[in-house]
Design a protein around this motif. Structure first.
Motif, PDB file in Angstrom:
ATOM      1  N   LYS A 202       0.679  -1.133   0.061  1.00 54.45           N
ATOM      2  CA  LYS A 202       0.055  -0.009  -0.041  1.00 54.45           C
ATOM      3  C   LYS A 202       1.029   1.147  -0.021  1.00 54.45           C
ATOM      4  N   ARG A 203       0.550   2.076  -1.109  1.00 53.45           N
ATOM      5  CA  ARG A 203       1.212   3.543  -0.992  1.00 53.45           C
ATOM      6  C   ARG A 203       0.579   4.409   0.244  1.00 53.45           C
ATOM      7  N   MET A 204       1.233   4.676   1.225  1.00 54.81           N
ATOM      8  CA  MET A 204       0.406   5.370   2.311  1.00 54.81           C
ATOM      9  C   MET A 204       1.050   6.667   2.115  1.00 54.81           C
ATOM     10  N   GLU A 205       0.286   7.697   2.136  1.00 55.25           N
ATOM     11  CA  GLU A 205       0.525   9.036   2.290  1.00 55.25           C
ATOM     12  C   GLU A 205       0.081   9.816   3.622  1.00 55.25           C
ATOM     13  N   THR A 206       0.963  10.587   4.080  1.00 55.46           N
ATOM     14  CA  THR A 206       0.406  11.555   5.298  1.00 55.46           C
ATOM     15  C   THR A 206       1.137  12.945   5.547  1.00 55.46           C
ATOM     16  N   VAL A 207       0.704  13.630   6.200  1.00 50.74           N
ATOM     17  CA  VAL A 207       1.529  15.077   6.308  1.00 50.74           C
ATOM     18  C   VAL A 207       2.284  15.005   7.538  1.00 50.74           C
ATOM     19  N   VAL A 208       3.424  15.404   7.610  1.00 51.40           N
ATOM     20  CA  VAL A 208       4.294  15.623   8.944  1.00 51.40           C
ATOM     21  C   VAL A 208       4.709  16.992   9.132  1.00 51.40           C
ATOM     22  N   PRO A 209       4.575  17.620  10.313  1.00 49.10           N
ATOM     23  CA  PRO A 209       5.458  18.930  10.505  1.00 49.10           C
ATOM     24  C   PRO A 209       6.761  18.691  10.555  1.00 49.10           C
ATOM     25  N   VAL A 210       7.647  19.603   9.778  1.00 53.77           N
ATOM     26  CA  VAL A 210       9.039  19.738   9.756  1.00 53.77           C
ATOM     27  C   VAL A 210       9.910  19.326  10.855  1.00 53.77           C
ATOM     28  N   SER A 211       9.172  19.895  12.087  1.00 50.61           N
ATOM     29  CA  SER A 211       9.866  19.716  13.342  1.00 50.61           C
ATOM     30  C   SER A 211       9.723  17.983  13.747  1.00 50.61           C
ATOM     31  N   LYS A 212       8.782  17.585  13.416  1.00 48.79           N
ATOM     32  CA  LYS A 212       8.605  16.011  13.900  1.00 48.79           C
ATOM     33  C   LYS A 212       9.076  15.044  12.917  1.00 48.79           C
ATOM     34  N   LEU A 213       9.780  15.381  11.788  1.00 46.68           N
ATOM     35  CA  LEU A 213      10.105  14.670  10.659  1.00 46.68           C
ATOM     36  C   LEU A 213      11.114  13.608  11.126  1.00 46.68           C
ATOM     37  N   TYR A 231      10.596   5.081   0.987  1.00 47.30           N
ATOM     38  CA  TYR A 231       9.623   6.327   1.266  1.00 47.30           C
ATOM     39  C   TYR A 231      10.223   7.519   0.359  1.00 47.30           C
ATOM     40  N   ASP A 232       9.362   8.382   0.054  1.00 40.58           N
ATOM     41  CA  ASP A 232       9.522   9.727  -0.405  1.00 40.58           C
ATOM     42  C   ASP A 232       8.993  10.969   0.480  1.00 40.58           C
ATOM     43  N   ILE A 233       9.633  11.930   0.312  1.00 37.12           N
ATOM     44  CA  ILE A 233       9.331  13.188   1.157  1.00 37.12           C
ATOM     45  C   ILE A 233       8.980  14.219   0.088  1.00 37.12           C
ATOM     46  N   TYR A 234       8.074  15.149   0.235  1.00 39.42           N
ATOM     47  CA  TYR A 234       7.496  15.817  -0.961  1.00 39.42           C
ATOM     48  C   TYR A 234       7.529  17.356  -0.071  1.00 39.42           C
ATOM     49  N   PRO A 235       7.599  18.642  -0.787  1.00 40.81           N
ATOM     50  CA  PRO A 235       7.208  19.773  -0.016  1.00 40.81           C
ATOM     51  C   PRO A 235       6.150  19.799  -0.040  1.00 40.81           C
ATOM     52  N   VAL A 236       5.137  20.567   0.756  1.00 38.68           N
ATOM     53  CA  VAL A 236       3.566  20.799   0.501  1.00 38.68           C
ATOM     54  C   VAL A 236       3.226  22.460   0.751  1.00 38.68           C
ATOM     55  N   GLU A 237       2.670  22.800  -0.051  1.00 41.92           N
ATOM     56  CA  GLU A 237       2.035  24.316  -0.100  1.00 41.92           C
ATOM     57  C   GLU A 237       1.012  24.497   0.603  1.00 41.92           C
ATOM     58  N   LEU A 238       0.602  23.834   1.835  1.00 47.16           N
ATOM     59  CA  LEU A 238      -0.525  24.061   2.572  1.00 47.16           C
ATOM     60  C   LEU A 238      -0.090  24.847   4.065  1.00 47.16           C
ATOM     61  N   PRO A 239      -1.169  25.439   4.470  1.00 45.17           N
ATOM     62  CA  PRO A 239      -0.826  26.002   5.688  1.00 45.17           C
ATOM     63  C   PRO A 239      -0.718  25.061   6.749  1.00 45.17           C
ATOM     64  N   GLY A 240       0.270  25.289   7.666  1.00 43.15           N
ATOM     65  CA  GLY A 240       0.323  24.487   8.830  1.00 43.15           C
ATOM     66  C   GLY A 240      -0.225  24.865  10.076  1.00 43.15           C
ATOM     67  N   GLU A 241      -0.172  24.118  11.154  1.00 48.48           N
ATOM     68  CA  GLU A 241      -0.473  24.771  12.536  1.00 48.48           C
ATOM     69  C   GLU A 241      -0.314  26.108  12.845  1.00 48.48           C
ATOM     70  N   VAL A 242      -1.037  26.992  13.111  1.00 47.56           N
ATOM     71  CA  VAL A 242      -0.513  28.387  13.389  1.00 47.56           C
ATOM     72  C   VAL A 242      -0.656  28.740  15.005  1.00 47.56           C
ATOM     73  N   TYR A 243       0.556  29.334  15.512  1.00 46.72           N
ATOM     74  CA  TYR A 243       0.587  29.423  16.881  1.00 46.72           C
ATOM     75  C   TYR A 243       0.716  30.991  17.063  1.00 46.72           C
ATOM     76  N   GLY A 244       0.393  31.528  18.243  1.00 47.10           N
ATOM     77  CA  GLY A 244       0.884  32.943  18.199  1.00 47.10           C
ATOM     78  C   GLY A 244       0.441  33.496  19.733  1.00 47.10           C
ATOM     79  N   LEU A 245       0.392  35.014  19.718  1.00 45.60           N
ATOM     80  CA  LEU A 245      -0.096  35.514  21.241  1.00 45.60           C
ATOM     81  C   LEU A 245      -1.725  35.874  21.085  1.00 45.60           C
ATOM     82  N   GLY A 246      -2.003  35.746  22.455  1.00 47.06           N
ATOM     83  CA  GLY A 246      -3.421  36.055  22.506  1.00 47.06           C
ATOM     84  C   GLY A 246      -4.536  34.962  22.112  1.00 47.06           C
TER      85      GLY A 246
END
Length: 373
Positions: A202-213, A231-246
């Protein structure tokens, strides 16, 4: 049987949800005093590291202090043990107390200071008010024998892959056939040396945060049945989780600004607040930012907040916000002390899960410099 923990192990647990990468540029934090390569039995959480807090730590036999406000905010030119920060530093060193600070990273973290304040005020579905960090994503594609798919999927998800919003273990799979010829020096899980092998995979695809790769890839090589997982690793042009103040969110029901100011006093346990705006103004959408949030009031106004709750409001900031129709409530900087109990509870749970013989305590000393009369 409980395990002995080192100080760096406790900090590693803490940084799993409040990592240093979330800190603003040039924000002081991390190790302030002492060393992390020592055993630890008691941890104390505190807003500030004052001499009274250090005395409390000594009385309770604390080995590690985790503070929100950095003890050393600017470089020291001298350490006078009779004045200023000197007595604090001297006592910590003499009693082998390590001091660690998590400042803006704890502000921005999920479940950190601003989420604690939003929860205390009862805000529903709060979102980040001031984005400061976006987690970059990669797509991981791995080819797995059919009989090992569920084991690999579970392990990757547990390691942090496939997390999308509030969903975890997200993958997509396509069935196919893998081919390979094991070499003379191999010990193949499937197949015979020197012979072409066809395997249902099975070709299994998933997304991974860069920090957890790195961690995810380590888990992958450990759980995958093949000697050399493909396995292969591809760049993804999708917004990741956003952190911030307030945070900004809705109240369960609307109320007047006067009633909301009383709610802030009760919910955040303060004797008085400063209020900007008419008492009869309607409040439903609330922005809150712990500490000094003067420069961020335009973000609250742009996102449709009826009121902005933050500390240390300047006179002219209040006037500017008032002219734009933004109400404000200032409960003071010390409301960030909500982190003492919040961090204590979360860290104690982590410590217990790891089986460490460590007790996490919340400081009982108030570091509020003001008194109200």
């Amino acid at each position: 049987m409980s395990k002995v923990a080192q100080k760096d192990m406790i900090i590693s647990l803490f940084e799993q949800w409040s990592p240093r990468k979330l800190a603003l540029d040039k924000d002081p934090g991390g190790l302030m005093i002492g060393t992390l390569d020592q055993p630890v039995q008691k941890v104390l959480t505190t807003l500030d590291v004052t001499e009274a807090v250090v005395d409390e730590a000594i009385e309770k036999g604390v080995d590690l202090i985790i503070a929100h406000h950095p003890l050393i905010f600017k470089p020291l030119t001298e350490i006078d043990v009779k004045h200023g920060q000197g007595p604090i530093i001297e006592k910590c060193i003499k009693h082998d107390i390590t001091v660690y600070a998590a400042h803006t990273n704890l502000d921005a973290a999920r479940g950190g200071v601003n989420d604690m304040l939003a929860e205390a005020l009862g805000l529903q579905s709060p979102n980040v008010l001031v984005p400061t960090y976006e987690e970059k994503l990669k797509k991981l594609v791995v080819f797995v024998p059919q009989e090992n798919v569920e084991e690999v999927r579970q392990a990757l998800g547990d390691a942090g892959a496939g997390h999308i919003g509030d969903y975890s273990h997200c993958t997509y799979g396509v069935d196919g056939t893998g081919t390979f010829i094991p070499g003379d020096e191999t010990n193949p899980h499937i197949g015979t040396q020197g012979e072409l092998e066809f395997v249902d995979e099975k070709r299994m695809e998933t997304v991974v945060p860069v920090s957890k790769l790195p961690e995810v890839l380590q888990v992958l090589t450990g759980v995958h049945p093949y000697e050399e997982p493909a396995y292969d690793i591809y760049p993804v042009e999708l917004p990741g989780e956003v952190y911030g103040l307030g945070r900004i969110g809705q109240l369960a029901s609307s109320m007047t600004l006067e009633a909301f100011a009383e709610k802030v006093k009760e919910d955040l346990n303060v004797p008085a607040v400063r209020v900007v705006g008419p008492a009869h103004a309607t409040v439903e959408r609330v922005a809150v930012l712990g500490g000094d949030g003067n420069k961020f009031w335009p973000q609250a106004q742009k996102q449709g907040a009826d009121v902005y709750v933050t500390g240390d409001i300047y006179f002219h900031t209040a006037q500017d916000a008032q002219m734009e129709g933004l109400n404000m409530v200032d409960p003071g900087h010390h409301v960030e002390a909500v982190m003492k109990e919040g961090v204590q509870q979360r860290l104690q749970n982590q410590v217990n899960e790891m089986g460490f013989a460590v007790e996490v305590l919340a400081s009982q000393r108030s570091t509020e410099p003001f008194r109200f009369q």
